[in-house]
Structures are given as C-alpha cells and as structure tokens.
Write an enzyme that holds these catalytic residues in place. Structure first.
Site, mmCIF file in Angstrom:
data_model
loop_
_atom_site.group_PDB
_atom_site.id
_atom_site.type_symbol
_atom_site.label_atom_id
_atom_site.label_comp_id
_atom_site.label_asym_id
_atom_site.label_seq_id
_atom_site.Cartn_x
_atom_site.Cartn_y
_atom_site.Cartn_z
ATOM 1 N N GLU A 181 38.538 45.288 35.681
ATOM 2 C CA GLU A 181 38.802 46.107 36.865
ATOM 3 C C GLU A 181 39.342 47.490 36.512
ATOM 4 O O GLU A 181 39.455 48.348 37.376
ATOM 5 C CB GLU A 181 39.765 45.365 37.808
ATOM 6 C CG GLU A 181 41.239 45.377 37.409
ATOM 7 C CD GLU A 181 41.626 44.370 36.321
ATOM 8 O OE1 GLU A 181 40.726 43.795 35.702
ATOM 9 O OE2 GLU A 181 42.839 44.199 36.092
ATOM 10 N N HIS A 229 40.821 44.188 30.820
ATOM 11 C CA HIS A 229 40.815 44.294 32.283
ATOM 12 C C HIS A 229 39.496 44.901 32.767
ATOM 13 O O HIS A 229 39.347 46.125 32.758
ATOM 14 C CB HIS A 229 41.983 45.169 32.743
ATOM 15 C CG HIS A 229 43.301 44.509 32.557
ATOM 16 N ND1 HIS A 229 43.850 43.671 33.501
ATOM 17 C CD2 HIS A 229 44.165 44.511 31.519
ATOM 18 C CE1 HIS A 229 45.002 43.204 33.065
ATOM 19 N NE2 HIS A 229 45.218 43.699 31.859
ATOM 20 N N CYS A 257 42.858 38.521 31.506
ATOM 21 C CA CYS A 257 44.085 38.812 30.766
ATOM 22 C C CYS A 257 44.989 37.576 30.674
ATOM 23 O O CYS A 257 44.617 36.587 30.055
ATOM 24 C CB CYS A 257 44.804 40.018 31.360
ATOM 25 S SG CYS A 257 46.072 40.683 30.260
#
Lengths: 259, 211
Positions: free
Chosen positions: B185, B183, B80
């Site tokens: 994650e 993202h 990001c």
C-alpha cells in the site's frame, strides 16, 4: 540493497504549502505560498519521490486539524510513505496523525521537553513510526553541534551526538538532521554533521537543510553517509524535478530507485 | 467476492484500505469477527511491536476466524507484521507464541553494517513464479519498514530480498495464503499491481470453487 531516498518536504501553513526564506522567519510572516499540498504531493509522487514529508508550521489548533484532513486526503491519492511533523508533543498527537494517514510522525522540540514520549510512541506504534527530528547548529568554537529547540530559536546546550544516541536508545526509528546553518541557503548540507550522526547511530538518517542542487544531495548521501536527502526549495521552485535529481545521482553512481 | 480488511487496532488501516479499493478490491474494514467469518477473502495488516500486535489480535476475537479461513484454503493476504504473526514466534517478543501457521521464526536483522530498522525501498527477486508478482519485473522496488524478518524453509514460490548480509523472504505464497514483508500500500505502482494480482487470484479461486 536498500536504495538511497529522495524526499521532498512541504512546509504547511494553514493547509497551504509555504516556503520560508530561512529558519525561524516563517513565523514572522516571511512566507511564499507554493500551493495545495495534495496537488504538490501528487506531482512529486508521479516524479518518483521516495517519500513525502509534511511539516506543519501552523501553531494553532485550527491549523493542526487542517493537517489531519490533509494527511487523510494525501493518503487517499498517494500510495507512498508519508511523514508528518510540526508541533508534536504527546502520544495523542502521534495517535491522531497516524490514524489520519501518516506512516511516520516526527517529533522535535516536544521530545526535547519530554524525551520519554519517544519511548511511549515506539512502544505503542513501533519504532518505524517514530522519527526524531533535530535542529542543529555548529558551535562557534567548531567543537561540534548544539541542538536547538523552538524552530531553531533556542539553544538547548545539548550536544547533537549525545541527543541522537539518546533518541535511538529511547526508541526512535529514524533521525532527521536539519542543519540550521544550511537551511534555506542552497549552499549544501552539513556533510560533517551528517557523517558524525550516521556513525553514531544504527537507525537511518535523513539529511535536511541546504540542498541547492543534485551534487549537494550526492555529497550528503555518499560522503555524509546519510540514507536519505530531504529538500524543499529546489523542488518547489521547479529548479529540478525529483526525477531529474535521481537521474543525475544515478549517473554519479548512487543506488536509487528509478521508475 | 466478500473481502474483509481486519481491523484489530494495530496500525493505520486507512492506506491499506484505500490501496485495496484503488486496486479494485471492494474491501470492508471491520472489527467484527463475525463479518470476517463470512468473508471469501481476508486481508491482515499489522504494524508495531510483535507482542502488542499479537495481544491486540488475540483479544480482538479474529484468531479462530483467521485459522478457519486458512484451514479452508481461502484467499488470504498478510502484510508486514500480518505476515510475522503467522510464524511460531518472534525474537522481538520471546515467550509470546505466534499463530504457528508457518513453520519458522521472526528474526532481527543482525548485520551490524546496515541500519535497523530497514527503512526505505529495496528490491525483491522472485523464485518459483509467485502469482502475486505476475507481470512485475524482477528486481522491482517495494517499501519496507521493518527491523525483523521471517525465517523458514519451504518449497513454495515467493521472493527474496537482500539487506546487508541478510537474505530474507519478502513475498510468501503457500496455496492461497499470500503475504509480503513490505508494504504494497506504500509501494506506488508496483504495490498496486501486487494488490490487483491478489484480487485476480482471489477471484479465480472463488470462481473455481463455485463451479
């Protein structure tokens, strides 16, 4: 193309998921225990939920620290976006929740009391982390919607559209619109209110309050022009899985992320 | 394989850290540039306003470490704003120079027909077979939360994402520098697979350099 989102919301009271019957009644003790939040989060994760929202309806400091613990435990198990709200008032509340594992923090009455907190939080953590949650009720004369504070108990007299536009200007990155008329009724979202907000702001809109079936969600995502549909009861009661809702919506032509 | 997740005070490291572990990368979270200087692999996350993230990064003391790491061609993953920092500059913070490692700028989504920030799940389409996306079907969804995107031209593999009328790079791979605008994650199974691919890439680089 961005997918429309389906977001299960878990109301959390003292570390347990509960479901109040209607707006404002949770505080009166009318709650049903729906289980362990992390366990439910994992189930929704596996069903293909696009995000999760935890809404803290405990007003005590013990409840709030349980929520921090919960955020951390959930973030360890679920690799999906997590929004936490409920009782958020200060920049410090944002900081604690984000550090504990939330990706976004939603602020409601706290922002009505001190609108500048929205801007402070956006400056510190970015707009993408700041969700303005708004409880709104249609005015009796049908001229629009008023914004309510204190869990839907107090009419602020503020106009819904004016408030969300101000929220965006201050730096909010997303609006959650809770329809007080619809909450807990399963009679459908307030399509008009959602459309009015969607057209008034450029930031994403999450519709909340009233989902009873997948058609309600389709309607608010398409006719209501919302970017996401949030629901609690229909998922918690096991009437539909997130996957079933998404499959039905996909058949109806809604662009979604299917696993 | 010594992997350091750089903690310079920009955003929530917890999710990235847990996702790296889940993907099999035994990372250490650290705010100590000396530890990062000794790492084989660096992960640079980032969230928030470009100016504030850049200021936090510069004052953390990690800048020379990251520059040296990249100059040596060691495995690196930016996430990001961790990708956006690598650019020359950003429209979000005019006058604040980026690291200038990638020759382009960070732009704001300007198409009035879409919501900004882009918040939610969008698809990515790869070109040139980026190793980061090995085994991941084209058109898979990842989670985005961004108002800005990186704009530069290069001939390396990567992936593109469409948002309204804007098409932007959502995955960048230049040598052993890898980065995503989304993202991983927060992108469930797809994201964990991307992180596991990064681990394999890094392991491969490391094995090759030992031989």
């Amino acid at each position: 193309m961005l997918a429309k989102r389906i977001i299960p919301c878990l109301d959390v009271h003292n570390g347990r998921v509960t479901r109040g019957v209607q707006f404002g009644k949770a505080e009166l003790g009318e709650l049903r225990d729906m289980g362990d939040p992390v366990k439910l989060a994992m189930i929704y994760d596996a069903q293909g939920a696009d995000e999760l929202v935890f809404y803290d309806i405990t007003a005590t400091s013990e409840g709030r620290s349980l929520m921090l613990e919960l955020a951390t435990r959930t973030a360890e198990q679920c690799f999906m976006p997590l929004t936490i709200g409920g009782g958020v008032k200060t920049l410090e509340d944002f900081r604690k929740l984000l550090l504990a594992g939330a990706d976004k923090v939603s602020i409601n009455s706290g922002a009505l009391a001190k609108p500048e907190v929205i801007g402070q939080a956006a400056d510190h953590f970015g707009s993408q982390a700041v969700v303005l949650s708004v409880d709104a009720k249609r005015r009796a004369d049908n001229s629009g919607w008023d914004v309510y504070a204190a869990g839907g108990r107090k009419n602020t007299g503020q106009d819904l559209i004016a408030w969300v536009v101000k929220g965006q200007e201050l730096g909010a990155g997303e609006i959650v619109l809770n329809s007080i008329d619809g909450d807990g009724t399963n009679a459908g979202y307030d399509i008009e209110a959602n459309r009015a907000v969607a057209r008034a702001v450029d930031i994403p809109l999450v519709a909340s309050g009233g989902a009873g079936n997948p058609e309600h969600m389709r309607s608010v995502l398409v006719e209501g022009e919302a970017d996401a549909a949030l629901a609690a009861g229909i998922f918690h009661r096991g009437e539909y899985t997130v996957r079933q809702v998404k499959e039905e919506l996909a058949k109806a032509g809604v662009h979604l992320r299917l696993l | 394989m010594k992997t350091v997740l750089i903690d310079y005070g920009a955003g929530n490291l917890h999710s990235v850290y847990k996702a790296l572990l889940k993907a099999g990368l035994e990372a250490k979270r650290s705010a100590d540039p000396a530890l990062a200087a000794a790492a084989d692999v660096l992960v640079l996350p980032g969230q928030g306003h470009f100016r504030q993230v850049m200021e936090a990064f510069l004052s953390s003391g990690f800048e020379p470490v990251v520059r040296r790491h990249l100059a040596r061609g060691k495995p690196f993953l930016g996430i990001c704003v961790g990708l956006q920092l690598l650019m020359q500059s950003s429209e979000e913070a005019p006058g604040v120079p980026g690291l200038g490692i990638l020759d382009g700028i960070v732009k704001r989504f300007a198409d009035p027909s879409v919501s900004v920030p882009q918040m939610g799940w969008n698809q990515f389409f790869s070109y040139g077979n980026p190793p980061l996306l090995k085994g991941i079907p084209d058109g898979s969804f990842a989670y985005f939360a961004n108002s800005y995107y990186v704009d530069f031209s290069d001939s390396n593999p990567g992936a593109i994402t469409h948002y309204g009328k804007t098409s932007f790079k959502s995955v960048v791979s230049q040598g052993h520098l890898h980065a995503t605008q989304f993202h991983p994650e927060k992108s469930q199974a797809v994201g964990l697979k991307i992180l596991a691919n990064f681990k394999d890439i890094a392991q491969h680089v490391l094995n090759a350099s030992v031989l």
